[in-house]
Design an enzyme around this catalytic site. Structure first.
Site, PDB file in Angstrom:
ATOM      1  N   ASP A 191       0.880  -1.163   0.000  1.00 41.16           N
ATOM      2  CA  ASP A 191       0.000   0.000   0.000  1.00 41.16           C
ATOM      3  C   ASP A 191       0.919   1.215   0.000  1.00 41.16           C
ATOM      4  O   ASP A 191       1.567   1.509   0.998  1.00 41.16           O
ATOM      5  CB  ASP A 191      -0.890  -0.021   1.252  1.00 41.16           C
ATOM      6  CG  ASP A 191      -1.698   1.268   1.419  1.00 41.16           C
ATOM      7  OD1 ASP A 191      -1.699   2.097   0.493  1.00 41.16           O
ATOM      8  OD2 ASP A 191      -2.329   1.420   2.483  1.00 41.16           O
ATOM      9  N   LYS A 230       2.767  11.237  -3.433  1.00 37.81           N
ATOM     10  CA  LYS A 230       1.718  10.570  -4.218  1.00 37.81           C
ATOM     11  C   LYS A 230       0.795  11.568  -4.915  1.00 37.81           C
ATOM     12  O   LYS A 230       0.265  11.288  -5.979  1.00 37.81           O
ATOM     13  CB  LYS A 230       0.903   9.681  -3.281  1.00 37.81           C
ATOM     14  CG  LYS A 230      -0.069   8.762  -3.974  1.00 37.81           C
ATOM     15  CD  LYS A 230      -0.632   7.804  -2.960  1.00 37.81           C
ATOM     16  CE  LYS A 230      -1.715   6.919  -3.519  1.00 37.81           C
ATOM     17  NZ  LYS A 230      -2.220   6.015  -2.482  1.00 37.81           N
ATOM     18  N   GLU A 289      -7.474   0.609  -4.185  1.00 37.44           N
ATOM     19  CA  GLU A 289      -7.404   0.553  -2.721  1.00 37.44           C
ATOM     20  C   GLU A 289      -8.711   0.112  -2.054  1.00 37.44           C
ATOM     21  O   GLU A 289      -8.682  -0.782  -1.204  1.00 37.44           O
ATOM     22  CB  GLU A 289      -6.910   1.896  -2.183  1.00 37.44           C
ATOM     23  CG  GLU A 289      -5.405   2.041  -2.414  1.00 37.44           C
ATOM     24  CD  GLU A 289      -4.903   3.469  -2.380  1.00 37.44           C
ATOM     25  OE1 GLU A 289      -5.648   4.364  -1.954  1.00 37.44           O
ATOM     26  OE2 GLU A 289      -3.748   3.693  -2.791  1.00 37.44           O
ATOM     27  N   ASP A 297     -13.205   5.204   1.586  1.00 40.61           N
ATOM     28  CA  ASP A 297     -11.756   5.239   1.787  1.00 40.61           C
ATOM     29  C   ASP A 297     -11.256   6.680   1.690  1.00 40.61           C
ATOM     30  O   ASP A 297     -11.125   7.226   0.598  1.00 40.61           O
ATOM     31  CB  ASP A 297     -11.101   4.344   0.716  1.00 40.61           C
ATOM     32  CG  ASP A 297      -9.572   4.337   0.798  1.00 40.61           C
ATOM     33  OD1 ASP A 297      -9.011   5.062   1.646  1.00 40.61           O
ATOM     34  OD2 ASP A 297      -8.948   3.614   0.012  1.00 40.61           O
TER      35      ASP A 297
END
Lengths: 586, 112
Positions: free
Chosen positions: A9, A70, A147, A169
């Site tokens: 992850d 990211k 994810e 999420d």
């Protein structure tokens, strides 16, 4: 034994690595920490810092530290790190390399393959960049999974009865929502929606703005120009945000923050949860809108959902739970640690690909519509950029679709094809993700048929090909962000560059346990011994107990020699082990 | 070419839940990672008959594969007139409206 594939992850704020061992999912800890902060820095000696150490350094040397990389993935920009500029892929690769090393240390063998998770709402360019980061880190990214899907896998793998779940999420930088059906060992994503620039970082930013305003009002000072003060304000804002998940008030105290006209400025104020929740209300409303879009995409209503699952650190905020309770009428689930369940899902998928017996199959969808533009009508008017969707949002992956188009004038030799991502009937309002020309078409009247094929693979990466129907003249591309694309030579250069950075690594005080076991140049004898041992272990299942015992003994003495650095002592046991392997295989 | 019902191995009158179950069973055995074509065939079959609406449109707009040989055979076969012997003719003359046995016998005699 099957080849090990790790599950990663790669988060905006935190990253984790997990594997399936003896049928159990395990997040691998580095020392006693399962979570690696996604920070990269360069220390005083030019060595590289990753994780906790880099995060600590961020306060003192923000210019030598990078966070939240990211958010920049898939963009054609460079970030500055201690005077050198790096592509976002390279910074991410440094984090991946550390995770790889953590896994290798735990497993005691090299790892070359990984499943990496990406936000469901990550675009094609962002996915490509993630894969490139893996390549730079020396990892073959065998699959990228979404994810929320990974989280559903972590939850759904143990489900017996059929259930419809909604995965909410909310991470450091991205927000995804997926509606998932778990039934008969199949985790089936029905729809996904999200926002790839909404997350905890935005909430921090709201608090930072609030603090800056306070400083401006109280001291008439603008702290924006002071990088160290800004780093401290950022850290204070993050801490306040975390505290407000547990407490109704947070006290922010930063003494000697900066100097202004000869006097020291101290930042001191109290922030209430209520104030904070008002600051971020618009963001939370946006996530709730996305929840409804996802439900609509799955043709379901709130009442059809049996379970709500919260994933991502930002879902620790009480207001999220409250809003979900208001919406669904029951408490959302969060039994699996919201910071770890994505990595766990990645490990489950990795085990599945690696051929381990895992009794859950995954079926995912694309959150985007892809298409091209053609001359047509828009609002009743003739319009040259009418959007022609080819692959629709929420289609099951993998999917291949072909559409036929015709040339518009006689003797047309060239067709320009642009591929868009989006839903708007006007193609120009969607995101152009790639374009190409087909040249040398036959000299015929208008109406020459060109077929366009879009192929979206399991990783969510788009492959496009176009063909002149009569001649078979073909042009195919894999959509990459034309701007940030890494050519393979560039990738190689980047890999060497990152590897040499790790070469300078001087383990700091809290880095002792995390030294890169496979980065040290090992003597060729040791390398060979390791290979022979791996080979021997792979034969364990098919040999007699007596043979196995001999092999285990030899492996024991070889390991002892390696640890003692006794290269000469290695020769004999390695030869004996080789003989046994030779005898077993002949 | 198999029909969606054959691909999913369900009866022509199967309901939504049964079709879904059959689809999931097939997916379990043929995950998308293993054999892409196979998975896509299964998925398209499911999409074609997953609910009442799609089943109706499948039934209406999907023509079954034409078997030309069989059609030609049918076209060239001349229907045989029923052969009626004197005994049956006689029986027919005396048949009452409820003489089921006789009627059946007569009907059967005409078949090849």
């Amino acid at each position: 034994m099957n080849e090990i594939i790790i599950g990663i992850d790669l988060g905006t704020t935190n990253s984790e690595v997990a594997i399936v061992e003896q049928g159990k999912v395990r997040v691998i800890a580095d020392g006693d920490k399962k979570i690696l902060p996604s920070f990269v820095g360069i220390d005083d000696h030019g060595g590289i810092l990753v994780g906790e150490a880099a995060r600590n350094q961020y306060l003192v040397y923000p210019e030598r530290t990078v966070k939240s990389i990211k958010r920049l993935m898939g963009q054609n920009i460079q970030v500055d790190l201690a005077g050198q500029s790096y592509a976002p892929q390279e910074i991410s690769a440094i984090i991946l390399k550390r995770l790889k090393a953590i896994a290798e240390k735990h497993l005691g063998q090299p790892v070359g393959k990984a499943v990496i998770t990406v936000p469901a709402y990550f675009s094609d360019a962002q996915r490509q960049a993630t894969r490139e980061a893996g390549e730079i880190a020396g990892l073959d990214v065998v699959r990228m999974i979404n994810e929320p899907t990974a989280a559903a896998l972590a939850y759904g793998a143990s489900q017996i009865e059929a259930k419809r779940m909604l995965v909410y999420d909310l991470g450091g930088g991205t927000f995804d929502v997926s509606v998932v059906n778990v039934q008969s060992g199949v985790v089936e994503v029905l729809s996904s929606h999200g926002d790839n620039h909404l997350g905890g970082d935005d909430f921090d930013q709201q608090i930072i703005e609030h603090l800056l305003k306070h400083l401006q009002k109280t001291y008439n000072v603008d702290a924006r120009g002071h990088s160290k003060a800004m780093a401290r304000i950022t850290r204070a804002a993050e801490n306040a945000k975390l505290l407000l998940s547990d407490e109704p008030y947070a006290r922010i105290e930063e003494e000697y923050l900066l100097e202004h006209e000869g006097s020291a400025i101290h930042l001191s104020l109290e922030l209430s949860r209520l104030e904070y929740e008002m600051m971020i209300e618009d963001y939370i409303n946006a996530t709730l809108d996305a929840v409804h879009i996802a439900l609509k995409g799955a043709k379901l209503t709130v009442a059809d959902i049996d379970e709500v699952i919260l994933v991502g650190g930002s879902t620790r905020m009480p207001c999220i739970r409250e809003r979900m309770f208001d919406e669904f009428g029951y408490e959302p689930h969060g039994e699996v640690d919201p910071d770890l369940c994505v990595a766990m899902g990645a490990a489950i998928q990795a085990a599945m690909i690696g051929g381990q017996q895992v009794d859950t199959v995954l079926v995912d969808v694309t959150p985007y519509t892809y298409g091209t533009s053609a001359i047509g009508t828009l609002n009743g008017q003739s319009y040259p950029f009418m959007y022609v969707p080819i692959i629709h949002k929420n289609s099951v992956l993998p999917i291949r679709k072909t559409e036929a188009f015709m040339t518009t004038h006689d003797g047309q030799e060239v067709v320009e094809v642009t591929i868009y991502q989006g839903e708007d009937p006007d193609a120009l309002n969607n995101i152009s993700i790639g374009e190409f020309r087909i040249e040398g078409l036959r000299d015929v009247e208008a109406g020459n048929v060109i077929t366009l094929t879009l192929d979206l693979d399991l990783n969510g990466i788009l492959h496009v090909s176009a063909q002149e129907k009569d001649t078979g003249l073909e042009k195919s591309i894999t959509i990459k962000n034309a701007l940030s694309r890494f050519e393979s030579t560039t990738l190689d250069t980047a890999r060497q560059r990152i590897t040499s950075l790790f070469g300078h690594l001087e383990p700091g005080p809290d880095e002792q346990g995390a030294a890169e076991p496979f980065e040290e140049p090992a003597a060729p004898e040791i390398e060979e011994a390791r290979n022979v041992m791996a080979k021997a272990e792979s034969l364990f299942e098919q040999v007699s107990d007596a043979d196995k015992e001999d092999m285990v003994d030899l492996i024991g003495s070889i390991t002892a020699c390696i640890e003692a650095g006794d290269i000469d002592g290695l020769r004999e046991p390695v030869e004996q082990l080789k003989d046994i392997i030779y005898y077993l295989e002949s | 070419m198999k029909t969606p019902y054959e691909i999913l191995n369900v009866a022509a009158d199967a309901g939504d839940a049964e079709i879904k179950q059959a689809y999931l069973r097939k997916v379990k055995g043929n995950p998308p990672d293993r054999d892409r074509e196979q998975f896509q065939t299964i998925h398209s079959a499911y999409e074609a008959i997953k609910d009442h609406k799609s089943r109706v449109s499948h039934a209406l707009f999907t023509a079954p594969e034409a078997d030309f040989e069989a059609l030609l055979d049918q076209a060239f076969t001349v229907a045989q007139p029923p052969r009626i012997g004197p005994e049956q003719f006689n029986g027919l003359l005396h048949a009452g409206i409820d003489d089921q046995t006789l009627l059946n016998a007569l009907a059967n005699s005409g078949k090849p």
